[in-house]
Motif scaffolding. Sequence first.
Motif, PDB file in Angstrom:
ATOM      1  N   THR A 127       0.821  -1.218   0.000  1.00 53.48           N
ATOM      2  CA  THR A 127       0.000   0.000   0.000  1.00 53.48           C
ATOM      3  C   THR A 127       0.854   1.266   0.000  1.00 53.48           C
ATOM      4  N   LEU A 128       2.131   1.164   0.343  1.00 49.96           N
ATOM      5  CA  LEU A 128       3.056   2.289   0.559  1.00 49.96           C
ATOM      6  C   LEU A 128       2.708   3.055   1.835  1.00 49.96           C
ATOM      7  N   GLY A 129       1.711   2.566   2.579  1.00 47.42           N
ATOM      8  CA  GLY A 129       1.305   3.239   3.819  1.00 47.42           C
ATOM      9  C   GLY A 129       1.527   2.342   5.025  1.00 47.42           C
ATOM     10  N   LEU A 130       1.092   2.826   6.201  1.00 47.52           N
ATOM     11  CA  LEU A 130       1.286   2.106   7.466  1.00 47.52           C
ATOM     12  C   LEU A 130       0.986   0.617   7.373  1.00 47.52           C
ATOM     13  N   ASP A 131       1.893  -0.182   7.914  1.00 50.67           N
ATOM     14  CA  ASP A 131       1.745  -1.639   7.885  1.00 50.67           C
ATOM     15  C   ASP A 131       0.987  -2.094   9.144  1.00 50.67           C
ATOM     16  N   PRO A 132      -0.264  -2.554   8.987  1.00 51.85           N
ATOM     17  CA  PRO A 132      -1.064  -2.904  10.170  1.00 51.85           C
ATOM     18  C   PRO A 132      -0.489  -4.078  10.964  1.00 51.85           C
ATOM     19  N   HIS A 166      -2.400   8.196   3.325  1.00 51.12           N
ATOM     20  CA  HIS A 166      -2.669   7.511   2.059  1.00 51.12           C
ATOM     21  C   HIS A 166      -1.675   8.007   1.010  1.00 51.12           C
ATOM     22  N   THR A 167      -0.589   7.253   0.879  1.00 47.88           N
ATOM     23  CA  THR A 167       0.559   7.711   0.099  1.00 47.88           C
ATOM     24  C   THR A 167       0.247   7.849  -1.389  1.00 47.88           C
ATOM     25  N   PHE A 168       0.483   9.038  -1.908  1.00 46.48           N
ATOM     26  CA  PHE A 168       0.234   9.369  -3.331  1.00 46.48           C
ATOM     27  C   PHE A 168      -1.236   9.114  -3.713  1.00 46.48           C
ATOM     28  N   GLY A 169      -2.120   9.116  -2.699  1.00 50.28           N
ATOM     29  CA  GLY A 169      -3.545   8.916  -2.942  1.00 50.28           C
ATOM     30  C   GLY A 169      -3.990   7.471  -2.795  1.00 50.28           C
ATOM     31  N   HIS A 170      -3.064   6.528  -2.686  1.00 47.21           N
ATOM     32  CA  HIS A 170      -3.428   5.110  -2.592  1.00 47.21           C
ATOM     33  C   HIS A 170      -3.883   4.762  -1.174  1.00 47.21           C
ATOM     34  N   PRO A 171      -5.091   4.226  -1.036  1.00 47.81           N
ATOM     35  CA  PRO A 171      -5.587   3.935   0.314  1.00 47.81           C
ATOM     36  C   PRO A 171      -4.732   2.907   1.066  1.00 47.81           C
ATOM     37  N   VAL A 172      -4.507   3.172   2.346  1.00 44.19           N
ATOM     38  CA  VAL A 172      -3.913   2.147   3.213  1.00 44.19           C
ATOM     39  C   VAL A 172      -5.026   1.186   3.602  1.00 44.19           C
ATOM     40  N   GLU A 311      -2.638   0.174  -7.414  1.00 40.75           N
ATOM     41  CA  GLU A 311      -3.479   0.279  -6.219  1.00 40.75           C
ATOM     42  C   GLU A 311      -3.697  -1.106  -5.606  1.00 40.75           C
ATOM     43  N   PRO A 312      -3.826  -1.184  -4.279  1.00 41.10           N
ATOM     44  CA  PRO A 312      -4.126  -2.474  -3.663  1.00 41.10           C
ATOM     45  C   PRO A 312      -5.503  -2.988  -4.117  1.00 41.10           C
ATOM     46  N   ASP A 313      -5.695  -4.313  -4.043  1.00 40.75           N
ATOM     47  CA  ASP A 313      -6.937  -4.950  -4.537  1.00 40.75           C
ATOM     48  C   ASP A 313      -8.213  -4.345  -3.969  1.00 40.75           C
ATOM     49  N   PHE A 314      -8.157  -3.971  -2.679  1.00 39.54           N
ATOM     50  CA  PHE A 314      -9.377  -3.529  -2.000  1.00 39.54           C
ATOM     51  C   PHE A 314      -9.730  -2.077  -2.322  1.00 39.54           C
ATOM     52  N   ALA A 315      -8.882  -1.394  -3.108  1.00 38.98           N
ATOM     53  CA  ALA A 315      -9.029   0.054  -3.221  1.00 38.98           C
ATOM     54  C   ALA A 315      -9.252   0.544  -4.645  1.00 38.98           C
ATOM     55  N   THR A 316      -9.913   1.686  -4.759  1.00 46.75           N
ATOM     56  CA  THR A 316      -9.945   2.431  -6.014  1.00 46.75           C
ATOM     57  C   THR A 316      -9.252   3.754  -5.725  1.00 46.75           C
ATOM     58  N   SER A 317      -8.038   3.898  -6.255  1.00 43.78           N
ATOM     59  CA  SER A 317      -7.199   5.046  -5.930  1.00 43.78           C
ATOM     60  C   SER A 317      -7.468   6.218  -6.865  1.00 43.78           C
ATOM     61  N   ASN A 318      -7.212   7.424  -6.365  1.00 42.95           N
ATOM     62  CA  ASN A 318      -7.297   8.604  -7.247  1.00 42.95           C
ATOM     63  C   ASN A 318      -6.021   8.756  -8.078  1.00 42.95           C
ATOM     64  N   TYR A 319      -5.022   7.907  -7.801  1.00 40.15           N
ATOM     65  CA  TYR A 319      -3.729   7.970  -8.507  1.00 40.15           C
ATOM     66  C   TYR A 319      -3.210   9.406  -8.571  1.00 40.15           C
ATOM     67  N   TRP A 320      -3.216  10.064  -7.402  1.00 35.96           N
ATOM     68  CA  TRP A 320      -2.726  11.441  -7.359  1.00 35.96           C
ATOM     69  C   TRP A 320      -1.325  11.535  -7.981  1.00 35.96           C
ATOM     70  N   LEU A 321      -0.407  10.697  -7.501  1.00 37.53           N
ATOM     71  CA  LEU A 321       0.926  10.649  -8.116  1.00 37.53           C
ATOM     72  C   LEU A 321       1.255   9.215  -8.485  1.00 37.53           C
TER      73      LEU A 321
END
Length: 397
Positions: A127-132, A166-172, A311-321
């Motif tokens: 996700t490029l974000g926090l690892d749960p 949410h790094t570069f718009g991709h949901p964690v 984007e991760p499977d569970f997400a629809t990202s805005n693909y900001w970057l």
Amino acid sequence: MTRPFEIGSVIAALKSVIGPTQGPVALHEPSLDGNEIRYATECISSGWVSSVGSFVDEFERRLSAITGAKRAVAVVNGTAALHVALLLAGVRPGDEVLVPALTFVATANAVAYCGAVPHLVDSDAATLGLDPRKLDAYLKEHTTSRGGARVNSSTNRRIAAVVPMHTFGHPVDLDALAEVCARFEIPMVEDAAEALGSRIRGRHVGTWGRLSIISFNGNKIVTTGGGGAILTNDEALGRRAKHLTTTARRPHPWLYEHDEIGYNYRMPNLNAALGCAQLEKLDSFVERKRALAAGYQHAFADMEGIRVFREPDFATSNYWLNALLLDPENAVHRDGILRAAHQEGVLARPAWTLLHRLAIYADCPRMDLSCAEDLQRRLINVPSSAALSRTKLVATS
Ligand SMILES: *Cc1c(COP(=O)(O)O)cnc(C)c1O
């Protein structure tokens, strides 16, 4: 058929997506071809350009409708939004707040404004974000429950909040993070600065945290020139957010009475006018940015040793970057690619310097940051303006 990794081919692939351009191609530029001039003119003609006016209310209503958050409070920028969101989540001087090491410096700065200490945690490559999972194991091992609070066992400071970004718009993975935070009884505040328009199974990000924030800086997917917003589903917190960001003035027709030390963080009406026009275009921005991302995916699909973050499977990202990820053995070529790209007018960038590498945050407590370190070495952000997707014909030829 695959193509071998080569700096020249990487640049050629980037240019094939971007298409012919005049002059250098920025990492991100705003599109201002909707009702921006009309609403700004309306705002100026009305005389209400500053701290009062209908565009702020309208902007907040539209944000709330788009995100599904019960309350949106418009403020001067995303950093100010995070500052107040952390205060309202209960962050106090001497507390610690868990933030990713891989983030823009504002995430940690807002913690510092509260007199608290950023405590740096690692990211997840998916996700490029926090690892749960890593967060869960870390909290188990390094914190204890004491008098109803979660305390860092080695510093004895209270862990007052967790701030996923949410790094570069991709949901964690918000479901997983919310579960961990609930189990350890730590409030979650989402830094969704980059993620307007990003969803998880249809639900907009920024609605899992007790409070969340969005930025409308000039380089974000939607801009108000400069601006931000606090989101919350808690009506009482929403009212508190409005109060605290408007100098804590008690409602009265003429008296100036302030019942606490508030902040002058309200978004000016002129900026909100721009924002109302921008929000009307959000769906088309997301669509164009997703098309651009597909163009990059296509251009690099058959190249060895490099891929485009998906984007991760569970997400629809805005693909900001968009982000290129070099395979570990090609990380040594990151700066070569950046140099060659700049020579060709493609203004690519590495990820942010990790927070513990900045002198100002070098002494912060932190967990093992191996994933963030690894990502930072081999990640390159590439031009991602919505307007670039007009040239996607070139990308798929
Ligand atoms: C842009 C950004 C912010 C801050 O927003 P400003 O409006 O520039 O103050 C905070 N966090 C992240 C991750 C950002 O990208």
